[in-house]
Design an enzyme around this catalytic site. Structure first.
Site, PDB file in Angstrom:
ATOM      1  CE  LYS A  34      -3.777  -2.382   2.388  1.00 15.14           C
ATOM      2  NZ  LYS A  34      -4.519  -2.675   3.655  1.00 15.14           N
ATOM      3  CD  GLN A  76      -3.979  -4.466   6.317  1.00 10.96           C
ATOM      4  OE1 GLN A  76      -3.539  -3.692   6.171  1.00 10.96           O
ATOM      5  NE2 GLN A  76      -4.333  -5.283   6.351  1.00 10.96           N
ATOM      6  CG  ASP A 103      -9.298   0.416   4.957  1.00 12.55           C
ATOM      7  OD1 ASP A 103      -8.948  -0.199   4.089  1.00 12.55           O
ATOM      8  OD2 ASP A 103      -8.809  -0.229   6.093  1.00 12.55           O
TER       9      ASP A 103
HETATM   10  N1  GUN Z   1      -6.939  -6.751   6.153  1.00 15.12           N
HETATM   11  C1  GUN Z   1      -7.094  -7.294   5.062  1.00 15.12           C
HETATM   12  N2  GUN Z   1      -7.668  -6.318   4.072  1.00 15.12           N
HETATM   13  C2  GUN Z   1      -6.887  -5.567   4.935  1.00 15.12           C
HETATM   14  C3  GUN Z   1      -8.307  -3.770   4.389  1.00 15.12           C
HETATM   15  O1  GUN Z   1      -8.478  -4.027   3.275  1.00 15.12           O
HETATM   16  N3  GUN Z   1      -7.944  -3.419   5.151  1.00 15.12           N
HETATM   17  C4  GUN Z   1      -7.606  -3.141   6.766  1.00 15.12           C
HETATM   18  N4  GUN Z   1      -7.450  -2.424   6.954  1.00 15.12           N
HETATM   19  N5  GUN Z   1      -6.737  -4.474   6.979  1.00 15.12           N
HETATM   20  C5  GUN Z   1      -7.225  -5.908   6.236  1.00 15.12           C
END
Ligand code: GUN
Length: 293
Positions: free
Chosen positions: A52, A96, A119
């Site tokens: 990311k 996350q 998100d």
């Molecule tokens: N864990 C797995 N996928 C995601 C996501 O899209 N965002 C976040 N914050 N955590 C995750």
């Protein structure tokens, strides 16, 4: 069989996003800014967050990483989120998941300012999404919608079967595919761990979206000819054959299912790359104050 090529589409969309980010910089004097909060050292989370951050830099965003050890208290994490909420130099915040057991992910998710919730996990954004109002859409479902759009896949009137009901993928995906929108307007069935005889439903699918987290869960006998298959699986297994030390497997047995499909996403090279696009587009929208003017 035709491939829904996440690599091709994501590169194309990244070029567009980079142009739009440059416009934001010209107009506002600063880059769109995403902050990721990472707790602990889970291998998958480390990889996803690094990707990311790297992709933000690639398209001309600013990215920052806030790290905590596993033993950080819930209170300290919530205080950090409040601090990031109040910082006018930050457009998007992600924490996350998964978080360690002593931290309630719902509390953390609800603490994030909905205007910075790139998100799309905050209940306000989920509710607005369900009502077809402007909202941040969770990154993976958003990426899948963009993929369907880019390939001109017709969804209206089709039967979409979603396997998996997670807050991150299955549940929002089912809402999006049922909405009165394009893509959307599907008849949606959700299958999950308590569904007896999942095959009965998957055999009826015109569009099959699989996010269950089990390698090769969908086999050739479970799909009909001409099905459109979206494989969200990211099953990591250690391997001596790759540089990274692991190999990625989908939830669908690609080799056997692909010959029956009209369209199918590969793993890797499919949905995973589109998730990043969803996140980048949400961050850009946050910087431009498009969702909440
Ligand atoms: N864990 C797995 N996928 C995601 C996501 O899209 N965002 C976040 N914050 N955590 C995750």
């Amino acid at each position: 069989m035709q491939l829904l090529d996440g690599k091709y589409i994501s590169e194309k969309l990244k070029t567009e996003i980079a142009q739009e980010a440059a416009e934001v910089l010209t107009q506002t004097g600063r880059k769109p800014h995403l902050v990721a909060v990472l707790v602990g050292h889970d291998g998958g989370s480390e990889t996803y967050v690094a990707s990311k951050m790297r992709n933000c830099e690639k398209v001309g965003f600013q990215s920052s990483l806030v790290r905590y050890e596993d033993d950080v208290s819930e209170e300290e994490l919530l205080e950090k989120v409040a601090e990031l909420n109040a910082d006018a130099g930050i457009d998007g915040i992600i924490v996350q998941l998964p978080l360690p057991k002593h931290i309630d992910p719902e509390k953390v998710t609800e603490k994030i300012d909905h205007r910075k919730d790139v998100d799309g996990f905050h209940p306000l954004n989920l509710g607005r999404m369900q009502r077809n109002l402007p909202s941040f859409i969770p990154a993976t479902p958003y990426g899948i919608m963009l993929m369907l759009q880019e390939y001109g896949i017709q969804t209206s009137g089709k039967h979409c079967v979603v396997v998996g009901r997670s807050n991150i993928v299955g549940s929002p995906m089912s809402i999006l595919m049922a909405r009165n929108a394009n893509p959307g307007n599907c008849t949606v069935t959700i299958c999950h761990s308590r569904t007896p005889d999942i095959k009965k439903y998957t055999l009826e699918a015109d569009i099959l979206i699989v996010a269950i987290g089990k390698k090769n869960f969908i086999t050739a006998d479970m799909v009909k000819n001409g099905v459109i298959v979206i494989d969200v699986g990211m099953n990591r297994e250690t391997s001596t054959q790759t540089k990274s030390g692991y190999k990625l497997y989908g939830d669908v047995d690609f080799e056997k299912v692909a010959p029956k499909a009209s369209w199918i996403t590969p793993v890797p090279g499919g949905v995973g790359l589109m998730t990043i696009i969803g996140l980048l587009k949400n961050t850009l929208a946050a910087a431009r104050k498009e969702v909440y003017p």
